[in-house]
Design an enzyme around this catalytic site. Sequence first.
Site, short mmCIF file in Angstrom:
data_model
loop_
_atom_site.label_atom_id
_atom_site.label_comp_id
_atom_site.label_asym_id
_atom_site.label_seq_id
_atom_site.Cartn_x
_atom_site.Cartn_y
_atom_site.Cartn_z
N ILE A 19 0.72 -1.25 0.14
CA ILE A 19 -0.01 0.13 0.00
C ILE A 19 0.84 1.20 -0.01
CG2 ILE A 19 -2.09 -1.11 1.11
CD1 ILE A 19 -1.04 -0.14 3.71
N GLY A 23 11.43 6.01 0.66
CA GLY A 23 12.90 5.95 0.63
C GLY A 23 13.44 5.27 1.72
N MET A 24 12.56 4.92 2.84
CA MET A 24 13.09 4.26 3.96
C MET A 24 12.57 2.70 3.82
SD MET A 24 15.14 5.41 5.94
CE MET A 24 14.94 4.31 7.41
N VAL A 27 5.53 -0.42 2.80
CA VAL A 27 4.46 -0.47 3.66
C VAL A 27 3.58 -1.49 2.86
CG1 VAL A 27 2.66 0.39 5.15
CG2 VAL A 27 4.56 1.70 4.55
N ASP A 143 10.66 16.41 9.02
CA ASP A 143 10.03 16.34 7.50
C ASP A 143 8.61 16.37 7.32
OD1 ASP A 143 10.53 15.88 4.94
OD2 ASP A 143 10.49 13.80 4.86
#
Length: 466
Positions: A19, A23-24, A27, A143
């Site tokens: 979904i 960048g990390m 999900v 952020d």
Amino acid sequence: MSLSDVRRYIGRYELAERIGKGGMGQVWAARDPELGRHVAIKLIHPRDDATRTDTEARIARFRREAQVMARLAHPGVPQIYDIVRDPVRGEDLYIVMQRLYGSTLRDICAAFAPLPISWTACLGVHLCSVLTHTGSVPLVHRDLKPANIMVTDEGLAMVLDFGIAALLDGDQSTLTPAGSTPGTPKYMSPEQIQAGEVTPRSDLYALGCVLYELLVGEPPFNQDHAHAVQFHHVYEPPVPVQARRPEVGDELNLLIHDLLAKHPEDRPASAQEVLARLARFLPRGETAAAEGWPRGLRILLHPGPAWFTTPTTTNDAPTLHQDRLQQADTLFDGGEYARAYTLYQEHLTELADRGVGESKEVLRLRGQLAYCMTKLGEVTQALETYEHVLKAAEILPPDDPFLLATRRRHGLLLHSTGRLVEAFHVLVALHRDLLQHLGTESPETARVRDALNRLRRQLRSGRQQP
């Protein structure tokens, strides 16, 4: 990456579809069969060219996100349920968290900007409530931007992605690679850009950028190149909001101006102060129609007195009865409809006592109640409740998932009670809309198509004509 590229299970959690991706990591939607609830799982894989040092640094940052979010007991921050390191591939890490349903503020801006002043103020109060709490940890997000803010189906603004958040009581510098500047240029404070000290007032600058974009339709600095944007953040004043949208007025224009001050000491002292200054612009009514909000714009929960309360030293924060609601959803997912019904009804009664009208949250609660009634054998009352929900659901866009699911449940209940012709007409109209919004391959479309085929056979055998 497709689902076939990963295991179907991560520990006890059953993966569904992806979904989100950033960048990390990624999900995925998932289900916890042990507790009977739907969750989201954020996972990270190391890059193929990453060194072991790079991999460990990324895992450290990912683990920090889980630890930070677990400390934040606030309804505007997704709950963390679990953190798992892969026993086989030790470099893979998974965070199990609350599953959210809604739209990102980025998507809302793309569809509706510039936003109504009252909706913007309401969204700002939601965010200030979160920032008041995170500032007491103390924590800086670093952020805050529309892509990291979600407006849920329940009407809450949720702040996402604390992966680069800096805890102000420890070792945040170790998580930022040398030479890099965490954040997104269009929403970064001057001190972030210049690698200076970040404080809760750095998040207030980003909040100013977000509110500016909601009111005007674009961030205060929107140049094509990141270096140009950063230069303007540090050295150039933004065009005043009032100059681009005169109806904003002097007071709100001054608040945005103060939030976008180049020096942190010139900004408001706290998110609590910003919240209080936004309060006079809040909507007077509880529904979109009362404020002339565009049709299809997600409804925000109207802030109550608890939103204006400073967190205590024990980090308690307004829960807006979220614990009870989550418990009800867990019971519902586990098939314990009688207990879920009681909790949903209590929550609905409290909303009514607070004067909340037919908001998205109220409609969802009524829809859950109707389904519980069906399972408990109260079919007549369930049908009446579904019809009430669908009549009031004009505030929702036609492709709203809750609305589509409610129409399906209503049609299937009509079918099960023998009202075949009524059920046929309801499901035919729904099938047409599902084809338009979800397509022919959607599981929801397939379910309704199968129900229609069964209905057609029954109608033919009974010589009834729809």
